[in-house]
Write an enzyme that holds these catalytic residues in place. Structure first.
Site, PDB file in Angstrom:
ATOM      1  CD  GLU A 206     -18.784 -27.483 -20.641  1.00  0.00           C
ATOM      2  OE1 GLU A 206     -17.717 -26.922 -20.954  1.00  0.00           O
ATOM      3  OE2 GLU A 206     -18.879 -28.732 -20.522  1.00  0.00           O
ATOM      4  CD  GLU A 323     -20.244 -31.980 -23.359  1.00  0.00           C
ATOM      5  OE1 GLU A 323     -20.870 -31.138 -24.049  1.00  0.00           O
ATOM      6  OE2 GLU A 323     -19.050 -31.822 -23.016  1.00  0.00           O
TER       7      GLU A 323
END
Length: 549
Positions: A206, A323
């Site tokens: 991220e 994810e």
């Protein structure tokens, strides 16, 4: 570690929603609608990998808390009970399961190799730290134990590396400078020396686009990926080389495109992106979003856009969901571990596969509220069985379908995995309407003919009796299909127990995953999908030319 009292507001919305979502009284003839599904078996529109179903193990320590609760317990890479037989059996049942090791703290992990130069200590809570935690370290003894689990269960491993090592914070949320690869390289050298089979190395978590907590520019990230690929080429030599996957973040078209262009051909094997499209874990609208077909379909834009970005800027790569937990901040305490969540989860698998997604990693295997396994007991939650049925029944070839009727019936078709033919997934999002589904082959269907089917009360009630005959076998020599009907225990969509053809899915006395038996039904009869239920249907003899190639 914080105390975890229940939230009064969450209890309140649960009590409000429960009667709205509960299943109605017994089915009456007027409670169902006719739907026709035409399967186009002449060509595949996309394909997944054999290990499409994937689950994550995260780094969060017990002190990770959201909304006055701390749902992570002992579920971290660093403290998970790796010898628990329920964990071993849950992974082995997939034969194999892809496991992605990674998460928010991944870019604060260092590896306890000989030249680390600092103590190898676990994460601690610190004010001002990224996500409120210090740097953490995994010892090589712990890494050995983790790999014992992976080797013994046959897991296919994707490991997320720290991509912030060596960088400096330039301003709030933005990090600059080149990646320092020395600790990661030593860790990889140790992993190779021990013959631990890593399928893929993922770079960062991220950090793409505006990032979550921290971000790195695409140009620098691309150069660092080239360095990672060079290291892999050097260390693995002539042996099979693991894939390089990145960036493990939320899709940002400009950033993702630039990453492919800077890193260049055959460096980045897969682009991983994350999905949390149901909102915050304490949002009372999560259940309603799961049952809203228009809301569920919005995410298809992301799948389509990433597919196009890869085709235009890096056709050597492939899309992965690295994810996805549905609700962010550890999931929803009252939804993510219940039967209701399987509508979101299976719909995600179906939608993403249509856009050539090769891997879909569920957050989490264990940990938080969204684990496939219960964090404390290791007992499977409903989504575990949904994942296992998908893995066993839905093949890699994705087929196109045409569907008439209500948008509350979602349908996905793949080539069959075990027995040829096709497998069909049907999701009924409607809380009071059942569907009679007629399945046809585009090779012999006349699309101008009537789409409805005859409503036969005796047939409806007969079928309801049939689906309770678990494991019954055909004896009349006629072609049969296999049906796996999933519903909630006691008709409560928030139930933690799922029924398969009316029988609770529970571990055996020995802690084994129970057998998943279908019912066998004449192939020419319509499929009844009850309100708020799910059906996998396998047609072993369905003529699908694309599936025979």
């Amino acid at each position: 570690m914080c105390g975890c009292p229940g939230s009064e507001s969450m209890r309140l919305w649960f009590l409000v929603l429960l009667p709205l979502l509960s299943l109605p009284a017994p089915i009456r003839s007027e409670d169902y609608s006719d739907v026709t599904v035409v399967v186009r078996g002449s060509e595949m529109i996309a394909s997944t990998s054999d290990e499409f179903v994937c689950a994550t193990i995260d780094w969060w320590p017990p002190e990770k808390c959201n909304y006055d609760q701390c749902p992570w317990g002992q579920a971290s890479v660093l403290n998970l009970d790796l010898t628990n037989p329920l964990l071993t059996k849950a992974i082995q049942a997939f034969s194999p399961l892809r496991v992605r090791v990674g998460g928010s703290l991944q870019d604060q992990v260092v590896y306890g190799t000989p030249n680390l130069g600092s103590p190898c200590d676990p994460f601690t809570k610190v004010s001002g730290g990224l996500f409120g935690f210090s740097q953490g370290c995994i010892t090589m003894e712990r890494w050995d134990a983790v790999n014992d689990l992976f080797v013994n269960t046959g897991a296919v491993v994707t490991f997320g590396l720290n991509a912030l090592q060596g960088r400096q914070r330039v301003r709030k949320g933005v990090w600059g400078g080149a990646w320092n690869s020395s600790n990661a390289r030593e860790f990889m050298e140790y992993t190779i020396s021990m013959n631990y089979p890593i399928d893929s190395w993922e770079f960062g978590n991220e950090l793409s686009g505006s990032g979550i907590g921290a971000s790195v520019g695409a140009e620098q990230y691309g150069r660092d990926l080239v360095e990672l690929q060079t290291i892999i080429n050097q260390l693995y030599g002539n042996s099979r080389k693991p894939l390089v996957v990145a960036p493990g973040g939320f899709y940002d078209q400009k950033w993702f495109a630039q990453l492919l262009e800077v890193s260049g051909p055959n460096v980045l094997n897969a682009m991983t992106h994350h999905i949390y499209n149901l909102g915050a874990g304490n949002d009372p609208q999560v259940p309603n979003r799961i049952l809203n077909p228009k809301y569920l379909s919005r995410i298809s834009d992301t799948f389509r856009d990433l597919q196009l970005t890869i085709q235009r800027h890096g056709p050597w790569s492939a899309p992965w969901v690295g994810e996805a937990g549905g609700a962010y901040n550890s999931g929803s305490r009252l939804v993510s571990n219940t039967f209701l969540n399987s509508f979101w989860y299976l719909d995600q698998l179906g939608q993403s596969a249509k856009y050539d997604t090769k891997v879909y990693c569920r957050q989490t295997l264990i940990g938080g509220n969204y684990g496939l396994l219960d964090t404390d007991t290791f007992v499977p939650n409903p989504d575990y069985y949904s994942a296992l049925l998908w893995h066993r029944l839905m093949g890699t070839g994705v087929l196109s379908i045409d569907i008439s009727g209500s948008s509350y019936l979602r349908a996905y078709s793949h080539c069959g995995k075990q027995k040829g033919g096709i497998a069909l997934l049907l999701l009924n999002l409607h809380r009071s309407m059942g569907f009679m589904v007629s399945v046809r082959n585009d090779l012999n269907v006349d699309l101008t003919e009537g789409q409805g089917i005859r409503r036969d009360n005796a047939f409806v009630h007969g079928l309801k009796r049939t689906v309770s005959w678990v494991g019954s076998k055909a004896s009349d020599g006629l072609e049969k299909r296999e049906e796996y009907h999933l519903s909630a225990k006691d008709g409560n969509p928030f139930a933690r127990t799922m029924l398969l053809n009316g029988v609770p899915l529970e571990l055996t006395e020995d802690g084994d995953i129970p057998p998943l038996y279908p019912v066998q039904v004449s192939v020419n009869s319509p499929i009844y999908v009850a309100p708020l239920s799910i059906a996998f249907v396998v047609f072993p003899d369905f003529e699908a030319e694309a599936c025979g190639r």
